[in-house]
Design a protein around this motif. Structure first.
Motif, PDB file in Angstrom:
ATOM      1  N   THR A 267     -34.798 -72.624 -57.490  1.00 30.67           N
ATOM      2  CA  THR A 267     -35.037 -72.356 -58.920  1.00 30.67           C
ATOM      3  C   THR A 267     -35.119 -70.868 -59.032  1.00 30.67           C
ATOM      4  O   THR A 267     -34.335 -70.151 -59.952  1.00 30.67           O
ATOM      5  CB  THR A 267     -35.895 -73.181 -59.721  1.00 30.67           C
ATOM      6  OG1 THR A 267     -35.847 -74.524 -59.509  1.00 30.67           O
ATOM      7  CG2 THR A 267     -35.922 -72.757 -61.351  1.00 30.67           C
TER       8      THR A 267
ATOM      9  N   ASP B  54     -28.874 -76.454 -59.895  1.00 26.00           N
ATOM     10  CA  ASP B  54     -30.103 -76.915 -59.330  1.00 26.00           C
ATOM     11  C   ASP B  54     -30.917 -78.317 -59.539  1.00 26.00           C
ATOM     12  O   ASP B  54     -30.675 -78.868 -60.565  1.00 26.00           O
ATOM     13  CB  ASP B  54     -31.118 -75.931 -60.432  1.00 26.00           C
ATOM     14  CG  ASP B  54     -32.551 -75.698 -59.674  1.00 26.00           C
ATOM     15  OD1 ASP B  54     -32.809 -76.178 -58.744  1.00 26.00           O
ATOM     16  OD2 ASP B  54     -33.310 -75.046 -60.572  1.00 26.00           O
TER      17      ASP B  54
ATOM     18  N   GLU C 257     -35.776 -83.397 -55.856  1.00 28.43           N
ATOM     19  CA  GLU C 257     -35.986 -83.200 -54.114  1.00 28.43           C
ATOM     20  C   GLU C 257     -37.297 -84.017 -53.779  1.00 28.43           C
ATOM     21  O   GLU C 257     -37.310 -84.075 -52.556  1.00 28.43           O
ATOM     22  CB  GLU C 257     -35.760 -81.927 -53.803  1.00 28.43           C
ATOM     23  CG  GLU C 257     -36.992 -80.987 -54.033  1.00 28.43           C
ATOM     24  CD  GLU C 257     -36.715 -80.236 -55.245  1.00 28.43           C
ATOM     25  OE1 GLU C 257     -36.456 -80.989 -56.373  1.00 28.43           O
ATOM     26  OE2 GLU C 257     -37.362 -79.007 -55.571  1.00 28.43           O
TER      27      GLU C 257
HETATM   28 MG    MG Z   1     -36.903 -75.853 -58.481  1.00 28.36          MG
END
Ligand code: MG
Ligand code: GDP
Length: 175
Positions: free
Chosen positions: A19, A61, A66
């Motif tokens: 990010t 993004d 994740e």
């Molecule tokens: Mg991130």
């Protein structure tokens, strides 16, 4: 003529700097313009390509997903390029690189059937005591068919623009 839209995805473990990388690259003009149901944000940047054309670069993004799972096909869909990032001070994030790459290659291809060009990015080069050597990164790059690798520091603005620019060159067939 309309500007060409190019989707590039940024993947890798949590906290490696994905990010931050996107924020840095878009020069603090980042806005979460879109939030899909699968929790993906993207940022847009107009990139001057040559005298007569501009690329509308869309950087995707993962936005937190994740932590739970590898990505769905929806996230990879229509991507023309990929940045796979790890943290040089965290060996575990490097060990996971091959899994991320396998996930990408098993779920997504370019429209011509080729692999999505993927750049391996070793972030946080500003920190001392890296846990991964250049030799290990270089071997990972060759073995898993990345288009190249680079060290970056989002913190110190080292090799951020250059990374994206190299990937765009590959995507546009310049190298
Ligand atoms: Mg991130
Ligand atoms: P993401 O989970 O991959 O999106 O990672 P973030 O962008 O949220 O960054 C995770 C943490 O790493 C944040 O505290 C960032 O400030 C820090 N970080 C990101 N890039 C760098 C870098 O190049 N150097 C250092 N020292 N810290 C970084």
């Amino acid at each position: 003529m309309d500007d060409e839209l190019i989707k590039v995805i940024v993947i890798g473990d949590s906290l490696v700097g994905k990010t931050s990388f996107i924020h840095r690259y878009v020069n603090n003009t980042y806005r979460a313009e879109y939030k899909s149901t699968i929790g993906v944000d993207f940022a847009l940047k107009m990139v001057r390509w040559n005298d007569s054309s501009t690329i509308k670069l869309q950087l995707w993004d993962i936005a937190g997903q994740e932590r739970f799972t590898f990505m769905t096909r929806a996230y990879y869909k229509d991507a023309r390029g990929c940045i796979l990032m790890f943290d040089v001070t965290n060996k575990l994030t490097f060990d996971k690189v091959r899994k991320w790459k396998a996930d990408l290659d098993s779920k997504a291809r370019l429209s011509d059937g080729n692999m999505i060009p993927c750049l391996l990015v070793a972030n946080k080069s500003d920190l001392e005591s890296p846990q991964v050597t250049h030799k290990q990164i270089s071997e990972m790059c060759t073995e898993h068919e990345f288009v190249g690798w680079t060290e970056t520091s989002v913190k110190e603005d080292h090799m951020i623009k250059e990374s994206v620019s190299y990937l765009l060159d590959v995507i546009k067939g310049k190298c």
